[in-house]
Motif scaffolding. Structure first.
Motif, PDB file in Angstrom:
ATOM      1  N   SER A 259       7.149  10.393 -15.779  1.00 49.47           N
ATOM      2  CA  SER A 259       6.303  11.460 -15.238  1.00 49.47           C
ATOM      3  C   SER A 259       5.471  10.893 -14.097  1.00 49.47           C
ATOM      4  O   SER A 259       5.048   9.731 -14.141  1.00 49.47           O
ATOM      5  CB  SER A 259       5.407  12.055 -16.327  1.00 49.47           C
ATOM      6  OG  SER A 259       4.562  11.071 -16.889  1.00 49.47           O
TER       7      SER A 259
ATOM      8  N   GLU B 190       4.971  17.779 -18.825  1.00 52.53           N
ATOM      9  CA  GLU B 190       5.529  18.767 -19.753  1.00 52.53           C
ATOM     10  C   GLU B 190       7.056  18.710 -19.761  1.00 52.53           C
ATOM     11  O   GLU B 190       7.690  18.698 -20.828  1.00 52.53           O
ATOM     12  CB  GLU B 190       5.062  20.167 -19.369  1.00 52.53           C
ATOM     13  CG  GLU B 190       5.593  21.272 -20.277  1.00 52.53           C
ATOM     14  CD  GLU B 190       5.173  22.649 -19.805  1.00 52.53           C
ATOM     15  OE1 GLU B 190       4.756  23.463 -20.636  1.00 52.53           O
ATOM     16  OE2 GLU B 190       5.270  22.919 -18.578  1.00 52.53           O
ATOM     17  N   ALA B 191       7.667  18.676 -18.580  1.00 53.87           N
ATOM     18  CA  ALA B 191       9.123  18.641 -18.482  1.00 53.87           C
ATOM     19  C   ALA B 191       9.678  17.349 -19.084  1.00 53.87           C
ATOM     20  O   ALA B 191      10.688  17.359 -19.802  1.00 53.87           O
ATOM     21  CB  ALA B 191       9.559  18.775 -17.026  1.00 53.87           C
TER      22      ALA B 191
ATOM     23  N   LYS C  43       8.990   9.052 -30.999  1.00 58.90           N
ATOM     24  CA  LYS C  43       9.555   8.720 -29.693  1.00 58.90           C
ATOM     25  C   LYS C  43       8.724   7.620 -29.043  1.00 58.90           C
ATOM     26  O   LYS C  43       7.549   7.439 -29.368  1.00 58.90           O
ATOM     27  CB  LYS C  43       9.578   9.950 -28.773  1.00 58.90           C
ATOM     28  CG  LYS C  43      10.336  11.146 -29.343  1.00 58.90           C
ATOM     29  CD  LYS C  43      11.826  10.901 -29.427  1.00 58.90           C
ATOM     30  CE  LYS C  43      12.559  12.154 -29.898  1.00 58.90           C
ATOM     31  NZ  LYS C  43      14.019  11.935 -29.991  1.00 58.90           N
TER      32      LYS C  43
ATOM     33  N   GLU D 294      -3.222  24.920 -20.982  1.00 54.81           N
ATOM     34  CA  GLU D 294      -2.082  24.258 -21.634  1.00 54.81           C
ATOM     35  C   GLU D 294      -2.350  22.798 -21.954  1.00 54.81           C
ATOM     36  O   GLU D 294      -1.686  22.216 -22.809  1.00 54.81           O
ATOM     37  CB  GLU D 294      -0.846  24.360 -20.725  1.00 54.81           C
ATOM     38  CG  GLU D 294      -0.400  25.788 -20.481  1.00 54.81           C
ATOM     39  CD  GLU D 294       0.504  25.890 -19.258  1.00 54.81           C
ATOM     40  OE1 GLU D 294       0.054  25.518 -18.155  1.00 54.81           O
ATOM     41  OE2 GLU D 294       1.649  26.331 -19.417  1.00 54.81           O
TER      42      GLU D 294
ATOM     43  N   THR E   8       8.255  15.453 -21.373  1.00 54.11           N
ATOM     44  CA  THR E   8       8.053  15.482 -22.823  1.00 54.11           C
ATOM     45  C   THR E   8       9.094  16.354 -23.506  1.00 54.11           C
ATOM     46  O   THR E   8       9.632  15.993 -24.564  1.00 54.11           O
ATOM     47  CB  THR E   8       6.636  15.980 -23.158  1.00 54.11           C
ATOM     48  OG1 THR E   8       5.668  15.137 -22.532  1.00 54.11           O
ATOM     49  CG2 THR E   8       6.397  15.982 -24.663  1.00 54.11           C
ATOM     50  N   ASN E   9       9.402  17.493 -22.917  1.00 51.79           N
ATOM     51  CA  ASN E   9      10.428  18.372 -23.488  1.00 51.79           C
ATOM     52  C   ASN E   9      11.790  17.683 -23.513  1.00 51.79           C
ATOM     53  O   ASN E   9      12.550  17.818 -24.485  1.00 51.79           O
ATOM     54  CB  ASN E   9      10.506  19.677 -22.709  1.00 51.79           C
ATOM     55  CG  ASN E   9       9.314  20.578 -22.957  1.00 51.79           C
ATOM     56  OD1 ASN E   9       8.656  20.460 -24.001  1.00 51.79           O
ATOM     57  ND2 ASN E   9       9.017  21.466 -22.032  1.00 51.79           N
ATOM     58  N   SER E  10      12.101  16.932 -22.463  1.00 51.18           N
ATOM     59  CA  SER E  10      13.366  16.195 -22.440  1.00 51.18           C
ATOM     60  C   SER E  10      13.387  15.098 -23.491  1.00 51.18           C
ATOM     61  O   SER E  10      14.430  14.796 -24.074  1.00 51.18           O
ATOM     62  CB  SER E  10      13.604  15.593 -21.053  1.00 51.18           C
ATOM     63  OG  SER E  10      14.025  16.572 -20.132  1.00 51.18           O
TER      64      SER E  10
ATOM     65  N   GLU F 119      17.167  14.183 -24.429  1.00 52.60           N
ATOM     66  CA  GLU F 119      17.835  14.096 -23.129  1.00 52.60           C
ATOM     67  C   GLU F 119      17.470  12.793 -22.419  1.00 52.60           C
ATOM     68  O   GLU F 119      18.206  12.319 -21.557  1.00 52.60           O
ATOM     69  CB  GLU F 119      17.453  15.300 -22.278  1.00 52.60           C
ATOM     70  CG  GLU F 119      17.963  16.619 -22.841  1.00 52.60           C
ATOM     71  CD  GLU F 119      17.359  17.827 -22.138  1.00 52.60           C
ATOM     72  OE1 GLU F 119      17.985  18.898 -22.184  1.00 52.60           O
ATOM     73  OE2 GLU F 119      16.255  17.691 -21.553  1.00 52.60           O
TER      74      GLU F 119
ATOM     75  N   ILE G  41      11.745  15.241 -26.374  1.00 52.70           N
ATOM     76  CA  ILE G  41      11.908  15.944 -27.650  1.00 52.70           C
ATOM     77  C   ILE G  41      13.367  16.334 -27.880  1.00 52.70           C
ATOM     78  O   ILE G  41      13.886  16.241 -28.998  1.00 52.70           O
ATOM     79  CB  ILE G  41      11.004  17.200 -27.690  1.00 52.70           C
ATOM     80  CG1 ILE G  41       9.527  16.793 -27.723  1.00 52.70           C
ATOM     81  CG2 ILE G  41      11.347  18.088 -28.884  1.00 52.70           C
ATOM     82  CD1 ILE G  41       8.570  17.943 -27.489  1.00 52.70           C
ATOM     83  N   ASN G  42      14.030  16.747 -26.807  1.00 57.65           N
ATOM     84  CA  ASN G  42      15.419  17.216 -26.904  1.00 57.65           C
ATOM     85  C   ASN G  42      16.450  16.095 -26.810  1.00 57.65           C
ATOM     86  O   ASN G  42      17.650  16.356 -26.700  1.00 57.65           O
ATOM     87  CB  ASN G  42      15.688  18.249 -25.799  1.00 57.65           C
ATOM     88  CG  ASN G  42      14.872  19.514 -25.979  1.00 57.65           C
ATOM     89  OD1 ASN G  42      14.567  19.919 -27.098  1.00 57.65           O
ATOM     90  ND2 ASN G  42      14.495  20.135 -24.873  1.00 57.65           N
TER      91      ASN G  42
ATOM     92  N   LYS H  71       2.761  17.119 -29.562  1.00 59.54           N
ATOM     93  CA  LYS H  71       4.115  17.584 -29.279  1.00 59.54           C
ATOM     94  C   LYS H  71       5.186  16.876 -30.116  1.00 59.54           C
ATOM     95  O   LYS H  71       6.246  17.457 -30.386  1.00 59.54           O
ATOM     96  CB  LYS H  71       4.439  17.379 -27.794  1.00 59.54           C
ATOM     97  CG  LYS H  71       3.571  18.189 -26.838  1.00 59.54           C
ATOM     98  CD  LYS H  71       3.810  19.673 -27.009  1.00 59.54           C
ATOM     99  CE  LYS H  71       2.988  20.486 -26.013  1.00 59.54           C
ATOM    100  NZ  LYS H  71       3.217  21.943 -26.176  1.00 59.54           N
TER     101      LYS H  71
END
Length: 345
Positions: free
Chosen positions: A12, A105-106, A292, A133, A108-110, A115, A112-113, A146
């Motif tokens: 990030s 955010e992007a 993670k 947020e 962290t989402n990756s 990726e 979690i998924n 998260k």
């Protein structure tokens, strides 16, 4: 990730008015870094291209729109936006906080998924990133909200590892926040992370006292005798090699810290002041206790250096290497403990 693939390392960008993008680009200017991982920056090709041009950093990168289009052997950028952004190097601006969050955010989402395998975060400004947020004191607390697990902030450099019993809270709240349960929780996280993330089978942990001279038998505060000592005694009954409390003023100067695999400080500055004195610019912030892996450099946005080409990349580079090493150690630990021995019939 299978054994034949390189670790996919997400990044990030942090506050783009600070030194974050500069240290990222300079780190991967050395092509040998690409031998260790496939780096993925969550940001904007337009933004990073402008940085390259203005600061004359000729780091090649590969711009993509989706994570599955990233290419091993290259520095990849996930293009999250195409906006024209007003960059004001060295300044605290609201717009920098907005895009710092979008990047985080992007990424962290990756994470979690699955990726990306690990996350390295460039420094944010804890003020301008605040929004509906993001209502957290920093990266650690956001990621804990998260991800799965309970976090422990660890600053590390070589064999020096300092964790914090309390984190980003006001000094006035420290003594009332420290409880036997909190100490036990943080010791448990530290003990587990030393075993699974650093391959130390029987870790030795030192705990610092809260008050000057650990309270001097209650003359300068009772927390050390009433809370910390009894809690350490209870933890020792579990077989953990935990010792203390040690008076914080002499613990580092006497080099006693070298006798332990990790130290737990009672509050932020008690641990980070000596850590940064001993290893500033070489240290890494590791968020232990979560499912993670996340690391970051041990410094902030350094507005005063932004745009001058003087930012030191050592801490960020160490954050990259540490994330990779922790991930590998954790995967090996999982593999070794996956199948327990069955009793013979």
């Amino acid at each position: 990730m299978n054994n034949s693939e390189k670790i996919k390392l997400g990044i990030s960008i942090g506050d783009f008015n600070g030194i974050g993008i500069e240290i990222i680009l300079k780190t991967f200017l050395d092509k040998r870094m690409l031998d260790f991982c496939t780096p993925v920056i969550f940001g904007s090709t337009k933004l990073l291209s402008a940085y390259k041009k203005s600061m004359n950093i000729n780091t090649p990168f590969n711009g993509v729109k989706q994570i599955d289009k990233t290419v091993p052997g290259k520095l990849n950028i996930i293009n999250l936006w195409n906006d024209d952004i007003n960059v004001e190097l060295g300044k605290h601006t609201e717009i920098a906080g907005k895009y710092a969050f979008l990047s985080l955010e992007a990424a962290t989402n990756s994470l979690i998924n699955n990726e990306i395998d690990v996350l390295v975060t460039a420094p944010i400004n804890k003020d301008n990133i605040q929004s509906e947020e993001f209502v957290f004191p920093g990266h650690t607390e956001y990621l804990e909200s998260k991800l799965t697990g309970e976090s422990l902030m660890i600053l590390m450099a070589g064999n020096l590892r300092i964790g914090l019993i309390t984190g980003h809270i006001p000094v006035s709240e420290i003594s009332k926040t420290i409880t036997p349960e909190l100490i036990q929780q943080k010791v448990s996280i530290m003990h587990n992370t030393l075993i699974q993330d650093f391959a130390i089978s029987k870790p030795k942990i030192a705990i610092l006292g809260l008050n000057p001279h650990c309270g001097d038998n209650g003359v300068i505060g009772k927390e050390d005798d009433d809370i910390i000592r009894p809690t350490i005694a209870e933890i020792q009954k579990e077989g953990k090699l935990v010792y203390g409390p040690y008076a914080a003023d002499s613990f580092f100067g006497s080099e006693n810290y070298k006798n332990f695999d990790a130290i737990l400080a009672m509050y932020h500055d008690q641990g980070l002041a000596p850590f940064k004195t001993l290893s500033f610019g070489e240290g890494v912030n590791f968020t232990a206790g979560l499912d993670k892996v996340r690391t970051s450099p041990d410094h902030g946005t350094a507005y005063e250096l932004a745009g001058k080409g003087k930012a030191n990349i050592n801490s960020f580079k160490e954050a990259v290497f540490s994330a990779i090493q922790v991930f590998k150690s954790r995967e090996e630990y999982k593999s070794l403990t996956k199948n327990t021995l069955k009793k013979r019939r």
